[in-house]
Design an enzyme around this catalytic site. Structure first.
Site, PDB file in Angstrom:
ATOM      1  N   LYS A 192       1.268  -0.999  -0.556  1.00 44.83           N
ATOM      2  CA  LYS A 192      -0.265   0.161   0.424  1.00 44.83           C
ATOM      3  C   LYS A 192       0.804   1.212   0.090  1.00 44.83           C
ATOM      4  O   LYS A 192       0.414   1.786  -0.742  1.00 44.83           O
ATOM      5  CB  LYS A 192      -1.364   0.247   1.321  1.00 44.83           C
ATOM      6  CG  LYS A 192      -0.494  -0.029   2.776  1.00 44.83           C
ATOM      7  CD  LYS A 192      -1.316  -0.039   3.094  1.00 44.83           C
ATOM      8  CE  LYS A 192      -0.956  -0.365   4.760  1.00 44.83           C
ATOM      9  NZ  LYS A 192       0.393  -1.005   5.119  1.00 44.83           N
TER      10      LYS A 192
ATOM     11  N   ARG B 212      16.730  -8.265   8.287  1.00 43.82           N
ATOM     12  CA  ARG B 212      15.995  -6.823   9.255  1.00 43.82           C
ATOM     13  C   ARG B 212      15.698  -8.191   9.958  1.00 43.82           C
ATOM     14  O   ARG B 212      14.328  -8.668  10.045  1.00 43.82           O
ATOM     15  CB  ARG B 212      15.256  -6.103   9.021  1.00 43.82           C
ATOM     16  CG  ARG B 212      15.860  -4.634   7.792  1.00 43.82           C
ATOM     17  CD  ARG B 212      14.807  -3.090   8.125  1.00 43.82           C
ATOM     18  NE  ARG B 212      16.065  -2.692   8.266  1.00 43.82           N
ATOM     19  CZ  ARG B 212      15.305  -1.810   6.264  1.00 43.82           C
ATOM     20  NH1 ARG B 212      14.187  -2.590   5.344  1.00 43.82           N
ATOM     21  NH2 ARG B 212      16.331  -1.173   5.928  1.00 43.82           N
TER      22      ARG B 212
ATOM     23  N   ARG C 217      -4.368   4.072  12.209  1.00 45.87           N
ATOM     24  CA  ARG C 217      -4.539   2.539  12.977  1.00 45.87           C
ATOM     25  C   ARG C 217      -5.157   2.212  14.125  1.00 45.87           C
ATOM     26  O   ARG C 217      -4.906   0.571  13.878  1.00 45.87           O
ATOM     27  CB  ARG C 217      -2.546   2.051  12.554  1.00 45.87           C
ATOM     28  CG  ARG C 217      -1.585   2.428  11.304  1.00 45.87           C
ATOM     29  CD  ARG C 217      -1.086   1.616  11.615  1.00 45.87           C
ATOM     30  NE  ARG C 217       0.278   0.958   9.972  1.00 45.87           N
ATOM     31  CZ  ARG C 217       0.963   0.892  10.598  1.00 45.87           C
ATOM     32  NH1 ARG C 217       1.852   1.761  11.630  1.00 45.87           N
ATOM     33  NH2 ARG C 217       1.694   1.111   8.779  1.00 45.87           N
TER      34      ARG C 217
ATOM     35  N   ARG D 181       3.626  -9.672  13.418  1.00 47.55           N
ATOM     36  CA  ARG D 181       3.279  -7.966  13.283  1.00 47.55           C
ATOM     37  C   ARG D 181       1.504  -8.160  12.535  1.00 47.55           C
ATOM     38  O   ARG D 181       1.244  -7.503  12.905  1.00 47.55           O
ATOM     39  CB  ARG D 181       4.359  -7.683  12.055  1.00 47.55           C
ATOM     40  CG  ARG D 181       5.489  -6.804  13.032  1.00 47.55           C
ATOM     41  CD  ARG D 181       7.098  -7.192  11.748  1.00 47.55           C
ATOM     42  NE  ARG D 181       6.213  -5.838  10.890  1.00 47.55           N
ATOM     43  CZ  ARG D 181       6.806  -5.824   9.329  1.00 47.55           C
ATOM     44  NH1 ARG D 181       8.112  -6.692   9.178  1.00 47.55           N
ATOM     45  NH2 ARG D 181       7.036  -4.574   8.771  1.00 47.55           N
TER      46      ARG D 181
ATOM     47  N   ARG E 163      12.366 -10.357   2.857  1.00 47.88           N
ATOM     48  CA  ARG E 163      13.381  -8.821   1.970  1.00 47.88           C
ATOM     49  C   ARG E 163      14.678  -9.108   2.858  1.00 47.88           C
ATOM     50  O   ARG E 163      14.976  -9.760   3.281  1.00 47.88           O
ATOM     51  CB  ARG E 163      12.421  -7.629   2.669  1.00 47.88           C
ATOM     52  CG  ARG E 163      11.495  -7.177   2.468  1.00 47.88           C
ATOM     53  CD  ARG E 163      10.472  -5.760   2.867  1.00 47.88           C
ATOM     54  NE  ARG E 163       9.782  -6.076   2.922  1.00 47.88           N
ATOM     55  CZ  ARG E 163       8.671  -5.313   3.599  1.00 47.88           C
ATOM     56  NH1 ARG E 163       8.916  -4.609   4.700  1.00 47.88           N
ATOM     57  NH2 ARG E 163       7.789  -4.441   2.776  1.00 47.88           N
TER      58      ARG E 163
END
Ligand SMILES: [Zn+2]
Length: 227
Positions: free
Chosen positions: A25, A171, A100, A182, A138
């Protein structure tokens, strides 16, 4: 006609992006804002900037960010309130990463004069296993900060930065167990928000598991804006 005028029709456009981490997004929000000629307001960047500039809000937010905790709702609301009071938001804005939580959504309505009925809320949906793959794949270069993905955007040589030759790392945030957490946290915090907007704004579900250009075309269509 002034060339600085937004390409969007005369009404004010207010767009919110909801969606789990890894849904794509952020990229779409930036592209849409550029297309509409309105600012993209990303609370993550704004926080980092406020901290770097040591503004009063930045100083308050810093300890939370540093400890890896969520920044309190009232701080984020104050940050967005300051930003949307600026003249470039007169024709509207695209929000990315905010609201959020329900209190953030309520704060937003209050600062913009209440009624969110004309707002468009894009709700990005992407299957959990795809999100897991996107996020946990990632990699980044600790030296030059270039980013890669083991499947979607691999470096020429496995595990080595194309730009500077440094070994790539993952990370902490992108490790599988952290990613799972998450996603779980996102679902829990955002569910009330989705319920809130379902009856109060124009919710547009977006299938985020498609090529970027296809998703973007859908967004324009929903807003009735020419490509
Ligand atoms: Zn590098």
């Amino acid at each position: 006609m002034a060339d600085a005028s937004p390409r969007h029709r005369s009404t004010v456009v207010r767009v919110i992006f909801l969606g789990p981490p890894g849904a794509g997004k952020g990229t779409q929000a930036a592209r849409l804002a550029a297309h509409l000629g309105v600012p993209k307001i990303g609370t993550g960047e704004m926080l980092r900037e406020a901290i770097a500039k040591e503004t009063p809000l930045g100083r308050k937010a810093h300890p939370y960010m540093e400890a890896g905790n969520l920044v309190p709702d009232d701080l984020l609301v104050a940050l967005v309130r300051e930003r949307i009071a600026e003249p470039d938001c007169g024709h509207g804005f695209v929000l990315d990463g905010f609201p959020r939580t329900l209190p953030q959504a309520q704060g937003l309505e209050e600062m913009t004069g209440g009624d969110p009925r004309a707002w468009v809320v894009f709700d990005f949906e992407v299957p959990r296993d795809v999100l897991m793959m996107r996020l946990s794949g990632r990699r980044w270069c600790p030296r030059c900060q270039a980013t890669y993905h083991v499947v979607n955007d691999p470096p020429e040589r496995k595990g080595v930065c194309d730009v500077c030759g440094t070994g790539l790392v993952q990370r902490e945030d992108d490790r599988e167990t952290v990613v799972a957490h998450r996603l779980e946290e996102y679902a829990q915090r955002t569910f009330p928000l989705i319920e809130h907007y379902r009856t109060r704004a124009r919710m547009v579900p977006v299938d985020g598991n498609r090529p970027m250009d296809v998703v973007f075309r859908d967004l324009l269509q929903a807003l009735e804006v020419a490509a």
